[in-house]
Design an enzyme around this catalytic site. Structure first.
Site, short mmCIF file in Angstrom:
data_model
loop_
_atom_site.label_atom_id
_atom_site.label_comp_id
_atom_site.label_asym_id
_atom_site.label_seq_id
_atom_site.Cartn_x
_atom_site.Cartn_y
_atom_site.Cartn_z
N CYS A 31 19.04 27.99 -11.24
CA CYS A 31 19.21 27.17 -9.88
C CYS A 31 20.62 27.38 -9.29
O CYS A 31 21.70 27.12 -9.96
CB CYS A 31 19.00 25.87 -10.20
N TYR A 170 4.33 31.34 -13.88
CA TYR A 170 6.09 30.92 -14.86
C TYR A 170 5.61 29.60 -15.23
O TYR A 170 4.73 28.53 -14.74
CB TYR A 170 7.13 30.13 -13.14
N HIS A 173 10.11 24.76 -19.14
CA HIS A 173 11.34 23.93 -19.04
C HIS A 173 10.13 22.77 -18.82
O HIS A 173 11.08 21.89 -18.66
CB HIS A 173 11.78 24.75 -17.58
N ASP A 266 16.82 24.94 -23.18
CA ASP A 266 16.65 26.22 -22.89
C ASP A 266 17.93 26.00 -22.65
O ASP A 266 19.00 27.10 -22.62
CB ASP A 266 15.95 26.14 -21.61
#
Ligand code: ADP
Ligand code: SF4
Length: 684
Positions: A31, A170, A173, A266
């Protein structure tokens, strides 16, 4: 210089389905809060990394449909064909340098609150959304499942039309609905999408197949998958569910992009994961189960560590988010034998904090991050000097070092004067605290380059007075003399001095880091809420002291919720046996005893005994020298206070201010940067 042949392997092309990555440097999706709100800035931000040698550049999460949107977070958006032109800006910018462009299609289920679309979010089962709002997601019907499959296909087609080479499915996360389907705590369905792991992975398998059928002839289909949640039996485990999922889907995607979940694991900070490659234990098995290329991350900044990952068969592509943010030119520097010029990520997560605040990306190490289009700043290029004026930089902390380096890069003759016997200012002190050793990289990167510059003179042990500065007759002066911590308790919570502190024997972080005498039972009053209060507490515990940490906030180091550390910090302090008192502020102090009052109800008071009292509140600028020089302003063509001397802030803010001052040296006494580029919605 030529690259060292031992790094040749990093520059080999890698086939990914129908496309070929030109090398093994892979910027995984991350991001930046430029996204759909700032598409020109987004394109420039990604394009610079392609120029810097990254072979694959990906977007951030890209919303595929308005029924799952991430307001207030400004990420990517590809809801319909009208979004394609802005993605074209990004893919063109990336392709211009021969790199591949990847898009992370995202549908985040109950992680989206839909504050803009106002549609009820969906999830595998009815559940509260996780954004902290009073909003619940409803359980998906079979029709919803069919819709989500169709929306992925339609978005993938739009992505192909926008020029993307790699399209992501995806499941990571703890954000994406596909991971939510995999997790038994969220998926309690009794139909063919719930129950066994095979059933829970069904939607992932279907969407991977759907996307391959739709665009797989032209685009590679990547699967971003969190193999482990680092929760033991309370979550997905690499050796159990992670392995089974990879076995089940092994050859279906063209690329496995593997990591650990959630985002705080992560993108772990250096404080909690100091060693690069820290994800290896959770992802190394993947390559043994698939013939498809594997990319993974681990805050890789060392070319040797990267080569080791490839040679040992852990990864095929070296994934990076933060190392590519800190140094967009990292691959080029390895290629050109300029390894010592790599600006290494320090693992502070200021970049992540910006995202969590929904502000455009910034970076402690790379002040040009997010400014590529906004101010036309390039991480490796800067305007040549406009004159041969001599420049004096006073203070060798983060602000002074960055300012001196950029002025030297511009070609100005630079004198850097530092009062103490070493450069680095606050980072040289703070890097000695537990978990902060990587902060020294802020100094080391700049110092090593400055020491090689023929146009720079560095004077240590040189505390300059106003008379000294005037005597030097240097026309352009930047004052980077830093700041010091207050001793009176005034800060965010308290606006008058605390009774009893006047003249009392208290310590501040400056004293503690300067070797001050911390004794016996320690009381830390932390109204700063960032990392210093808790790292000082850690250090005191390491030294065997009893520690009580009092904070007016409702959690320890409250601001670090943005850097993805708060939970870990509080848990570590509890492990270490630090006594934590939240929601209390200092009310009065007398020798050996403090009274702290509840911030919601001042009559609720606690007495705390101490031998040492450490106040971590706010700082005051060390601007006496600057203010004296201001009285002679007409003798300078540039006179500016920069960094903490101008306004105390983060290390990132000091580096940025030093950089900005070097770029705008000629604007003289005007401390404000010129107007910058803004994305203004076109009407009509
Ligand atoms: P910043 O984060 O803004 O760079 P720091 O506090 O980290 O601020 O660094 C300020 C530096 O300035 C310190 O290394 C300090 O020793 C130095 N300094 C302070 N006053 C003077 C002075 N009068 N002359 C030279 N150096 C100074
Ligand atoms: Fe690394 Fe910190 Fe920059 Fe993020 S902000 S890329 S963690 S140095």
């Amino acid at each position: 210089m030529a690259r060292d042949s031992k790094y040749d392997i990093l520059f080999e092309p890698v086939q990914i389905g129908p496309v070929t990555a030109p090398n093994r440097f892979y910027q995984v999706p991350h991001c930046n809060v430029l996204g759909h709100g700032r598409p020109r800035a987004e394109a420039a931000n990604r394009g610079v990394k392609a120029e810097g040698g990254w072979g694959v550049i990906c977007t951030q999460e890209v919303e595929i449909h308005p029924t799952c949107e991430y307001t207030p977070f400004v990420e990517g958006r590809i809801w319909d064909a009208r979004d394609i032109p802005q993605h074209r800006l990004m893919t063109d910018a990336v392709h211009a340098h021969g790199a591949l462009a990847g898009i992370e299609l995202a549908f985040n289920g109950h992680h989206a609150s839909n504050l803009y679309s106002r549609v009820a979010p969906v999830a595998p089962c009815a559940i509260a959304t996780d954004g902290g709002h009073p909003i619940q997601a409803r359980a998906m019907t079979k029709r919803d499942i069919a819709d989500v499959r169709r929306w992925h296909v339609e978005a993938a087609r739009r992505a192909r039309e926008a020029g993307y080479d790699i399209v992501y499915v995806y499941a990571g996360h703890d954000l994406s609905i596909l991971q939510h389907f995999l997790k038994p705590q969220f998926n309690k369905r009794s139909d063919e999408y719930g129950g066994s792991l095979e059933n829970r992975a069904r939607l992932t398998r279907e969407i991977l197949q759907d996307v391959k059928d739709a665009v797989g002839h032209e685009c590679a289909v990547a699967f971003r998958f969190a193999t482990d949640e680092l929760r033991g039996e309370g979550g997905l485990r690499a050796e159990v569910e992670g392995r089974e999922v990879v076995e089940m889907l092994a050859e279906l995607p063209d690329l496995w992009d593997v990591n650990v979940s959630a985002w705080d694991n992560d993108s772990a900070t250096a404080r909690f994961e100091p060693v690069e490659g820290y994800q290896e234990p959770y992802i190394a098995f993947v390559k043994q189960l698939t013939s498809k290329p594997v990319v993974g991350v681990g805050r890789f900044t060392s070319a040797d560590a990267m080569v080791s990952q490839i040679k040992r068969g852990v990864l095929d592509l070296i994934g990076a988010a933060r190392p590519s943010i800190a140094d967009p030119f990292l691959p080029r520097k390895i290629d050109e034998g300029r390894i010592d010029e790599i600006r290494e990520c320090i693992g502070c997560n200021i970049c992540a904090a910006q995202d969590n605040i929904s502000a455009p990306i910034r970076c402690t190490q790379n002040p040009t991050q997010g400014e590529e289009w906004k101010q036309g700043w390039h991480p490796e290029r800067i305007e040549p000097a406009a004159s041969d004026d001599h420049v004096l930089v006073i203070g060798g902390g983060p602000a002074g070092l960055e300012c001196a380096l950029q002025l030297a890069n511009r070609g100005y003759p630079v004198t850097l004067a530092e009062a103490t016997d070493r450069l680095g200012g606050r980072v040289s002190r703070e890097c000695e605290l537990p978990g902060l050793s990587s902060y020294a990289r802020v100094r080391d990167y700049r110092e090593s380059l400055l020491r090689k510059k023929p146009n720079v003179e560095i004077y240590l042990d040189n505390r300059l007075s106003a008379e000294d500065v005037l005597a030097l007759e240097i026309p352009r002066v930047l004052v980077a003399t830093g700041a010091h911590w207050r001793r009176d308790g005034i800060g965010k919570t308290l606006h008058f001095p605390v009774p009893g502190l006047d003249g009392a024997d208290v310590l501040t972080p400056d004293d503690v880091l300067g070797g001050g005498n911390v004794e016996g039972r320690v009381l830390i009053f932390d109204d700063d809420d960032y990392y210093l209060g808790s790292t000082i507490a850690e250090r005191c515990r390491e030294q065997g002291r009893e520690v009580v940490l009092v904070t007016p906030a409702s959690t320890v180091s409250a601001w670090t919720v943005y850097t993805l550390e708060q939970h870990k910090i509080q848990s570590r302090l509890l492990d270490l046996g630090v006594e934590i008192v939240v929601s209390h502020a200092l009310a009065e102090v007398e020798p050996g005893r403090a009274v702290v009052a509840n911030v919601y109800h001042g009559s609720h008071r606690l007495d705390i005994e101490f031998d040492s009292l450490i106040l971590v509140t706010t700082r005051l600028p060390d601007d006496a020298l600057y203010n004296s020089l201001l009285e002679h302003e007409d003798r300078f063509s540039t006179l500016r206070a920069i960094g903490d001397c101008h306004a105390p802030g983060t290390v990132a803010a000091a580096v940025y201010d030093g950089h900005s001052a070097a770029r705008h040296l000629e604007s003289g006494k005007d401390i404000y940067a010129p107007l910058f580029n803004r994305e203004i919605p076109a009407l009509g």
